[in-house]
Design an enzyme around this catalytic site. Structure first.
Site, PDB file in Angstrom:
ATOM      1  N   CYS A 132       0.818  -1.215   0.000  1.00 45.35           N
ATOM      2  CA  CYS A 132       0.000   0.000   0.000  1.00 45.35           C
ATOM      3  C   CYS A 132       0.851   1.265   0.000  1.00 45.35           C
ATOM      4  O   CYS A 132       0.559   2.226  -0.727  1.00 45.35           O
ATOM      5  CB  CYS A 132      -0.948  -0.004   1.196  1.00 45.35           C
ATOM      6  SG  CYS A 132      -0.158  -0.418   2.771  1.00 45.35           S
ATOM      7  N   HIS A 244      -3.067   6.517   4.331  1.00 46.30           N
ATOM      8  CA  HIS A 244      -1.622   6.580   4.541  1.00 46.30           C
ATOM      9  C   HIS A 244      -1.094   7.917   4.032  1.00 46.30           C
ATOM     10  O   HIS A 244      -1.499   8.403   2.966  1.00 46.30           O
ATOM     11  CB  HIS A 244      -0.903   5.468   3.777  1.00 46.30           C
ATOM     12  CG  HIS A 244      -1.063   4.105   4.374  1.00 46.30           C
ATOM     13  ND1 HIS A 244      -1.747   3.862   5.529  1.00 46.30           N
ATOM     14  CD2 HIS A 244      -0.589   2.884   3.933  1.00 46.30           C
ATOM     15  CE1 HIS A 244      -1.699   2.553   5.795  1.00 46.30           C
ATOM     16  NE2 HIS A 244      -1.005   1.957   4.849  1.00 46.30           N
TER      17      HIS A 244
END
Length: 341
Positions: A132, A244
């Site tokens: 990710c 994130h």
């Protein structure tokens, strides 16, 4: 005529997000099967906001023959068992685990960055989805690398607890609640308290002092973008549920101004530039949740090197970092190799 699609791990965070995105993007699926472990057999999962529900089947008993693609979100151990079976049956596996990412016979794909690499999928009939934190970073680096050739990247990540799955999200919630009422906030999944804290440790430690998460960012970026780029990563878990963030410092071989970088990023696929030099003129994780884009803010020149840029990069890790990228790979595979009349 559409595709026959399998979503493996359909009851997990990423599997559910895959179903949402398939529905949102109106993926041309004639039939969708949802599979998971025996524990989830018989559960009903939503196909986005369509009102349609799909019953979860036991992956142990599922026959993949005749299915076109399978989006896997079941972890490396289960993937090692089932991905070869699906691939051998003619069902192309798009895998979200780390198992095949560095296999030289398996393409590691971010469609905005290295779409042509998908042409090598037939060697194993498996395509890997990157980590990710890697996925959003290479989307940001690609247009800049094409323009001025990146020499070196130093990145610090601020990774949400959803990257550790539902257990991570539950732990943050429970610890936060316990602290407010005066109860102990003992860590279970994470190595230290995550509520109101940050932890500079994701995945296991390696002999050189880095963590496996940091290693992934290095080797995956080299495989996807350019093996000559030097990369230093520090990966940190923060008390954010989803999204994130990354502070990225880039050194180029050729001249690159902040204005040029902004112009390149503004026009690049998959990127949304939100960069006003004023209070609130940037994107934070809470604002990126549910969005497809990788958001870039705080683009500025680094005066400590000859050709340097620093920027802030934010993305929904359950989307671009996992489920969205997998669906985009499926779309790319369909366009280039599995066309339906």
């Amino acid at each position: 005529m559409g595709y026959r699609i399998v979503v493996a791990g359909a009851t997990g965070n990423v599997g559910r997000e895959m179903l949402n995105i398939l529905a949102e993007r109106e993926f041309p699926a004639d039939e969708i099967a949802c599979v998971a472990s025996s524990r989830s057999q018989g559960e009903m999962v939503d196909y986005g906001d369509t009102g349609r529900q799909i019953k979860v089947q036991n992956i142990e008993n599922f026959d993949p023959a005749g299915w076109d693609m399978a989006l896997f979100a079941i972890g490396s151990t289960a993937t090692a068992e089932y991905a070869p079976k699906f691939a051998a049956a003619g069902c192309t596996v798009i895998d979200n685990s780390s198992l095949y990412r560095m296999d030289p016979d398996v393409p590691l794909i971010v469609p905005e960055v290295n779409a042509d690499a998908i042409d090598g999928y037939k060697a194993r009939n498996i395509i890997a989805n990157p980590n990710c934190s890697t996925a959003q970073m290479v989307v940001a680096l690609k247009p800049l690398h094409d323009a001025a050739t990146i020499k070196r990247v130093v990145v610090a990540t601020y990774q949400s607890v959803s990257g550790a799955g539902k257990q991570g999200m539950d732990e943050l919630f429970e610890q936060s609640r316990n602290i407010f009422v005066g109860d102990p906030a003992e860590p279970k999944l994470f190595t230290k308290q995550i509520a109101f804290n940050v932890i500079p440790h994701i995945d296991s430690f390696l002999d050189d002092g880095s963590t496996k998460e940091e290693w992934k960012m290095v080797v995956e970026t080299k495989k996807i973008l350019d093996p000559k780029i030097k990369i230093s990563a520090t990966c940190v878990r923060v008390p954010v549920f989803v999204g994130h963030s990354e502070a990225i410092n880039i050194e180029f071989e050729n001249e690159m101004s902040a204005e040029e970088a902004q112009n390149l990023l503004r026009e690049a696929p998959g990127i949304m530039l939100i960069d006003k030099r004023e209070d609130g003129g940037y994107i934070t994780p809470i604002e990126c949740v549910g969005e497809f884009a990788t958001f870039i803010s705080r683009v500025r020149e680094d005066p400590t090197v000859e050709n340097g840029i620093s920027l802030w990069c934010v993305s929904d890790n359950l989307r671009k970092g996992a489920a969205l990228n997998a669906v985009q790979i499926a779309e790319l595979l369909g366009r280039r190799h599995l066309k339906k009349d």
